[in-house]
Design a protein around this motif. Structure first.
Motif, PDB file in Angstrom:
ATOM      1  N   TRP A   1       0.904  -0.889  -0.105  1.00 19.83           N
ATOM      2  CA  TRP A   1       0.226  -0.061  -0.028  1.00 19.83           C
ATOM      3  C   TRP A   1       1.320   1.384   0.249  1.00 19.83           C
ATOM      4  CZ3 TRP A   1      -5.649  -0.552   1.172  1.00 19.83           C
ATOM      5  CH2 TRP A   1      -6.198   1.168   0.959  1.00 19.83           C
ATOM      6  N   ASN A   2       0.958   1.684  -0.969  1.00 20.97           N
ATOM      7  CA  ASN A   2       1.496   3.177  -1.023  1.00 20.97           C
ATOM      8  C   ASN A   2       0.476   4.340  -1.068  1.00 20.97           C
ATOM      9  OD1 ASN A   2       1.036   3.291  -3.631  1.00 20.97           O
ATOM     10  ND2 ASN A   2       2.455   2.227  -4.136  1.00 20.97           N
ATOM     11  N   ALA A   3       1.069   5.540  -1.505  1.00 19.45           N
ATOM     12  CA  ALA A   3       0.393   6.715  -1.800  1.00 19.45           C
ATOM     13  C   ALA A   3      -0.744   6.166  -3.291  1.00 19.45           C
ATOM     14  CB  ALA A   3       1.271   8.472  -1.320  1.00 19.45           C
ATOM     15  N   ARG A   4      -0.088   5.302  -4.426  1.00 19.04           N
ATOM     16  CA  ARG A   4      -0.754   6.704  -5.248  1.00 19.04           C
ATOM     17  C   ARG A   4      -2.502   5.496  -5.017  1.00 19.04           C
ATOM     18  NH1 ARG A   4       1.837   5.861 -10.872  1.00 19.04           N
ATOM     19  NH2 ARG A   4      -0.475   6.486 -11.297  1.00 19.04           N
ATOM     20  N   THR A   5      -1.974   4.438  -3.760  1.00 20.71           N
ATOM     21  CA  THR A   5      -3.084   3.281  -3.375  1.00 20.71           C
ATOM     22  C   THR A   5      -4.193   4.016  -2.738  1.00 20.71           C
ATOM     23  OG1 THR A   5      -1.986   1.918  -3.841  1.00 20.71           O
ATOM     24  CG2 THR A   5      -3.419   1.066  -2.355  1.00 20.71           C
TER      25      THR A   5
END
Length: 434
Positions: free
Chosen positions: A328-332
């Motif tokens: 899970w990253n910022a784009r997610t």
């Protein structure tokens, strides 16, 4: 005068164009070819007069029936063309495009000892003449099947009503007739299902096969009428379980008035297993991942694993710009919030069960899924039901457990508790309702 004609012509062109557009929008996504069941396990009904389109549409979304029996040919039909206000090749094509399968029924010559009070035509006691009559009937049945749009390799159903098998001469004539009928239909490239009372022609043909006959042309399917009101294909003691185990139909309840969505029809109820029953292909992967999970947990910042990768893939396919990394990253976060916003939900930066339910159910929605249906839409339905909290296995076959899960889900979201998954079910799932 000429300008007036041109104006009328232009207006007519516009109107015709609008009508054509409307008809195209109303048409089903694909024009399926009319077909008899080939590999299917589920329910059928037959009725004397083919129902109207309105009735068929109502029953399609509310009834458990996928197959309908129609009377297409034969000199002993009660419901011939003169009594059929709806049945036509166009009617058959329309129902096929909406997912219906068919049992094309031929009611021709009956046993020579058939009840003399009936107006039905009777075959000859002379077995040579009976065979000639059978070949003529077979040709008629095949011509009718072709007229209604059923291509070769489909099944036509020969209807031999009850007769007294104790009359040996009569029974011998019937067997000769069936043998010749099946032989001729096979020569024409079609298959044959034999319909009869379990204690009449069904038992007679089963006994011939158990006797080891090498010269008799046997039907491909056995459709036995035995009104014991048991929805199974166990024909004993009349039809043993030795042969036709994969290809039999049971008419188990006759002349019963049934209503779905307010449309009443007098029907016979049937259950069938044809071709060994419904079979599904292997579940398709998503981004190389099996989309069926043991648990659809709530995901958020810091989550990682195969389920995160699946979520990202589903979001990307839905057009919300996630990158498929398994972390899970910022784009997610941005993709999840974008998706939540598209559904009118608050942007909580989390993917909980409603998100899973909505994402997993995305895709083409059939008019109605019901018992016996198979394929990718069934896989998708079962996955999204699991995400919504229902207990169901993802088999790709709309089976008894799927039926129960659908009815339970429908009740939980305030829908009528039909056995089918129609557009209303898909709408609820795609809104993440649980």
């Amino acid at each position: 005068m000429r300008s007036t004609v041109l104006q009328v012509a232009r207006r007519l062109t516009v109107v015709l164009g609008l009508l054509l557009t409307a008809s195209l929008l109303a048409a089903p996504a694909h024009a399926a070819k009319p077909s008899s069941p080939k590999r299917f396990g589920g329910y059928a009904f037959d009725t004397c007069v083919a129902p109207s389109n309105d009735v068929m549409d109502a029953w399609n979304v509310a009834s458990p029936y996928t197959v309908v029996g129609i009377y297409t040919s034969g000199n002993s039909r009660y419901c011939d063309e003169s009594k059929q206000p709806y049945l036509s090749p166009g009617w058959v094509q329309r129902q096929a495009s909406r997912g219906w399968l068919f049992l094309p029924i031929h009611v021709g010559y009956q046993a020579p000892c058939f009840d003399s009070k009936s107006a039905k035509r009777r075959m000859s006691y002379d077995r040579t003449k009976a065979r000639a009559q059978a070949r003529a009937d077979a040709d008629e049945a095949v011509r009718a099947a072709d007229r209604y749009g059923f291509a070769r390799k489909n099944t036509v159903y020969l209807d031999i009503e009850w007769y007294d098998r104790a009359n040996r001469r009569c029974n011998a004539a019937v067997l000769s007739f069936i043998d010749a009928f099946v032989q001729r239909v096979h020569q024409r490239g079609y298959k044959v299902g034999l319909y009869s009372s379990a204690s009449a022609a069904i038992q007679a043909v089963d006994e011939v096969r158990h006797a080891g006959s090498k010269t008799f042309d046997f039907p491909d399917q056995m459709w036995f009428a035995w009104t014991n009101r048991k929805a199974n294909t166990n024909g004993r003691p009349y039809l043993q379980n030795t042969f036709w185990k994969r290809d039999r139909l049971h008419q188990y309840h006759n002349n019963v008035t049934v209503s779905y969505r307010g449309r009443k029809v007098l029907i016979d109820k049937n259950v069938l297993t044809v071709g060994g029953g419904s079979k599904a292909k292997k579940e398709q992967k998503v981004c190389g991942i099996k989309p069926t999970l043991n648990r659809y947990r709530t995901l958020k910042a810091g989550s990682r694993g195969g389920d995160v990768k699946l979520l990202q893939c589903l979001l990307k396919r839905a057009g919300h710009g996630a990158t498929v990394t398994g972390r899970w990253n910022a784009r997610t976060t941005k993709a999840v919030n974008s998706y939540r916003a598209s559904l009118g939900w608050s942007q909580t930066s989390t993917a909980s069960r409603p998100v899973w339910t909505a994402l997993l159910s995305r895709g083409k929605t059939p008019i109605a899924l019901k018992r016996g249906k198979v394929g990718e839409p069934v896989h998708r339905l079962q996955r999204s039901l699991r995400a919504a909290g229902q207990k169901v296995d993802v088999t790709g076959i709309y089976d008894a457990r799927t039926t129960t899960a659908v009815r339970t889900y429908r009740k939980s979201v305030g829908l009528p508790t039909y056995q089918t998954a129609d557009q209303a079910v898909w709408d609820a799932l795609q809104r993440g309702r649980r």
